[in-house]
Design a protein around this motif. Structure first.
Motif: not given
Ligand code: SF4
Ligand code: SF4
Length: 296
Positions: A62-63, A89-92, A108-110, A122-127
């Motif tokens: 869960m992001l 820093h979460e995606p990295e 990956l969910t959120s 954008a955060h999702f896509a970056e991850t």
């Protein structure tokens, strides 16, 4: 006082064990990552995380924190009008951790982040992009919210390199306003799934419904037909389980044979894959299906 609802035999499962399970759990704590598997007290955790010789290890991460801006009646995630800001820093960190676990498949969910201008897309896509760079072989499914119907956000995630775009309708149209947060709408969810497919033709799309909320068979069939019109490929149907007494009651424990009937009805409608059973969860054995059916 309402009578206590007893759990039928077919819903009782084993206690988690196994090396993979212990290792993932330890690692998650160190990195402060959250999983739906744990938060939702999912009964399949030993099966999914266990992996092993004949299984595909799967986990649902869960992001974007553990506080949701919405409050669905069936869901045990905390609600907050102003969740903590995103961890940049979460995606990295997530990509790095997952790439080390040796999972074959990750979901990956959120939580829903209606407080963010782009819903966190954008955060999702970056991850996803970072994860695919580090572990190109891992199959990635994203289970997203509806982004309040903002189709740019849907397209951003759909074209980020993921393998499966999932968004859950959760229940039939007639019960949607009761079961889900009022901002989540059946029609909007169907439109999200249709747009994900349109943004990247050939992309696998997927949805899930919980049964036992009081839906009728005709309503379930109606939902299946609407999903097929939106060219949704994968459908999973499982039993709704009440996380705590504060949550919506279980209307009924749907019998395994009824799930079997729905499995047939869905297959007849042309879904590429259907999983229908009391213990089926959105991500249950997802990896096994894709690896054995789609990629071989
Ligand atoms: Fe986690 Fe989904 Fe498996 Fe449950 S079914 S343990 S939520 S991956
Ligand atoms: Fe739970 Fe998702 Fe509803 Fe938030 S939007 S309350 S995480 S089901």
């Amino acid at each position: 006082r309402a009578p206590k609802q007893r759990l039928p035999e077919w819903l009782k499962t084993a206690i988690p064990v196994g090396k993979n399970y212990t290792q993932i759990k330890k690692n998650l704590r160190e990195l402060k990552l959250h999983t739906v598997c744990e938060e939702a007290k999912c009964p399949n955790i030993s099966d999914c995380w266990g992996g092993g010789e004949h299984q595909t290890a799967t986990a649902t991460i869960m992001l974007m924190g553990d506080e949701c801006t919405r409050g669905c009646r069936f869901c045990s995630v905390k609600t907050s009008k102003a969740p903590k800001p995103l961890d940049i820093h979460e995606p990295e960190n997530t990509a790095e951790a997952i790439s080390r676990w040796g999972l074959d498949y990750v979901v990956l969910t959120s939580v829903d982040r209606d407080d963010l201008a782009d819903g966190g897309s954008a955060h999702f896509a970056e991850t996803i992009m970072k994860l695919k760079q580090k572990a190109p072989k891992i199959l990635v499914e994203c289970l997203t919210g509806d982004f309040q119907g903002d189709m740019e956000c849907v397209a951003r995630v759909a074209t980020s390199g993921l393998d499966v775009y999932a968004h859950n309708i959760e229940t039939v149209e007639a019960l949607s306003a009761y079961v889900r947060d009022p901002r989540a709408k059946f029609r909007q969810s169907i439109a999200v799934l249709a747009h994900a497919k349109k943004s990247k033709p050939g992309l696998m799309t997927k949805t899930s419904m919980m049964l036992g909320c009081g839906e009728t068979e005709a309503e379930v069939i109606h939902a299946m037909d609407e999903l097929r019109k939106a060219e949704v490929d994968v459908l999973t149907l499982g039993q709704y389980m009440r996380p705590t007494k504060k949550h919506m009651r279980v209307h009924e424990y749907v019998k395994p044979e009824v799930f079997e009937r729905y499995q047939k009805l869905a297959e007849e409608r042309g879904f590429k894959y259907v999983a229908s059973g009391p213990l089926v969860r959105s991500s249950y054995k997802a990896g096994e299906f894709y690896i054995s059916n789609i990629l071989k």
